[in-house]
Enzyme design. Sequence first.
Site, short mmCIF file in Angstrom:
data_model
loop_
_atom_site.label_atom_id
_atom_site.label_comp_id
_atom_site.label_asym_id
_atom_site.label_seq_id
_atom_site.Cartn_x
_atom_site.Cartn_y
_atom_site.Cartn_z
NE ARG A 1 -3.06 0.29 3.21
CZ ARG A 1 -2.50 0.57 4.39
NH1 ARG A 1 -1.92 1.73 4.60
NH2 ARG A 1 -2.52 -0.32 5.37
CE1 TYR B 1 -16.22 12.39 -15.34
CE2 TYR B 1 -15.68 12.44 -13.01
CZ TYR B 1 -16.08 11.75 -14.13
OH TYR B 1 -16.34 10.42 -14.03
CG ASP C 1 -9.50 17.12 -14.22
OD1 ASP C 1 -8.78 16.56 -15.07
OD2 ASP C 1 -10.59 16.65 -13.83
CE LYS D 1 -12.21 9.16 -18.06
NZ LYS D 1 -12.54 10.37 -17.34
C1 LIG Z 1 -13.05 10.70 -16.07
C2 LIG Z 1 -12.69 12.02 -15.48
C3 LIG Z 1 -12.44 12.16 -14.10
C4 LIG Z 1 -12.61 11.00 -13.13
O1 LIG Z 1 -11.67 10.00 -13.36
P1 LIG Z 1 -11.94 8.42 -13.09
O2 LIG Z 1 -10.68 7.80 -13.55
O3 LIG Z 1 -13.15 8.04 -13.86
O4 LIG Z 1 -12.16 8.29 -11.61
C5 LIG Z 1 -12.08 13.40 -13.64
N1 LIG Z 1 -11.96 14.47 -14.47
C6 LIG Z 1 -12.20 14.37 -15.79
C7 LIG Z 1 -12.06 15.57 -16.65
C8 LIG Z 1 -12.58 13.15 -16.34
O5 LIG Z 1 -12.83 13.07 -17.65
#
Ligand SMILES: *Cc1c(COP(=O)(O)O)cnc(C)c1O
Length: 379
Positions: free
Chosen positions: A46, A98, A170, A195
């Site tokens: 962990r 998001y 982000d 992504k």
């Molecule tokens: C998908 C996404 C998230 C969340 O990520 P996960 O891997 O699904 O937990 C946060 N911000 C953006 C812009 C996203 O597209």
Amino acid sequence: MKLATKYIHAGTEPDPSTGAIMTPIYQTSTYVQEAPGVNKGFEYARSQNPTRKALEDAYAQIENGKFGLAFSSGVAATDAVIKLLSPGDEVIAANDMYGGTYRMFTKIFAKYNIIFTYINTSDTDTVRKAVSAKTKLIWIETPTNPLMNITDIAAVSAIAKKAGALLCVDNTFASPYLQNPLDLGADIVMHSATKYLGGHSDVIQGCLVMNDATLREQLYFIQKSCGAVPGPMDCFLVLRGIKTLHIRMQRHCENGEKVAQFLRAHPKVGKVYWCGFEDHPGYQVAKQQMRGFGGMMSFTLKDDSIETAKRVLSSTKIFALAESLGGVESLINHPASMTHASIPREERLKNGLTDSLIRLSVGIEDVDDLTADLAAAIG
Ligand SMILES: *Cc1c(COP(=O)(O)O)cnc(C)c1O
């Protein structure tokens, strides 16, 4: 080092025990110690894992940061950032972001008396006016999901510094290939590695990258104390994904531009939201802080009914109807009922996210097939 070379070599060294060129998947929960407290830097998985460590080093390198931390999902990475705060602290957040981030802020953390203020961060003056002595964090996305609004990272970073607040960006939509927020003054970069970084729609993961050693210690403490760490197999998959980030992103950008232009010229299409159009309100800032405009876009139809939107959404053959984005395959999505359903309708409409808006994640297939698919679906 140029980006292509960096992405292929980031974080990975031949394995010291065998010379394996690819970082092995260290599927272990614990490590044998030579004597109590005497170990090779790995005690319990962990806290430390060699596959994860290679990936965390890669994350740092591709975002031009000193430190990377990997989390079990993008939202787990976001969760760790908010856990830096205390009750009464205020977060200024973008009003167009998001849906899962909005859900976490409003449904989980607001009840711990963290105060969230949602504003249009594309307007720098609005950000300046919104900060107060209580502001400890500014949270932005640029380009935003799904309306592709642009926020000036350097300008907001200057406001955050003056206010003594952290700026977290982000950077999921842009990917490190198109934008590096730390270079523009941000304190933390967050990614949903699910992504573009993973890039193949086969893994859920998140990360944080930062330069400040104290901030790294605080976030590492949260990572190991709360335990939202990714497994070694998932770390291996993202390490592999990063190696082709540059060539995938080049094609996402090329295809994105052609699809955006195709949609804009189509007589049945209403508005097209893509930050590479010269008349996009954020174009100048995007051009300055990004290396390209990417393959994410949204559009409406002139016949602005939900029924027509739903018909188009269910008629594409190559664009798959699915949540998520950033994979090699093209996806089509209905934000109002899918990715952004957790945002109340009135809030969505206030920000321009209409019921008939369609979002595309343009993949890296042959672009002629993609435009033909959309043409047939739009009819
Ligand atoms: C998908 C996404 C998230 C969340 O990520 P996960 O891997 O699904 O937990 C946060 N911000 C953006 C812009 C996203 O597209």
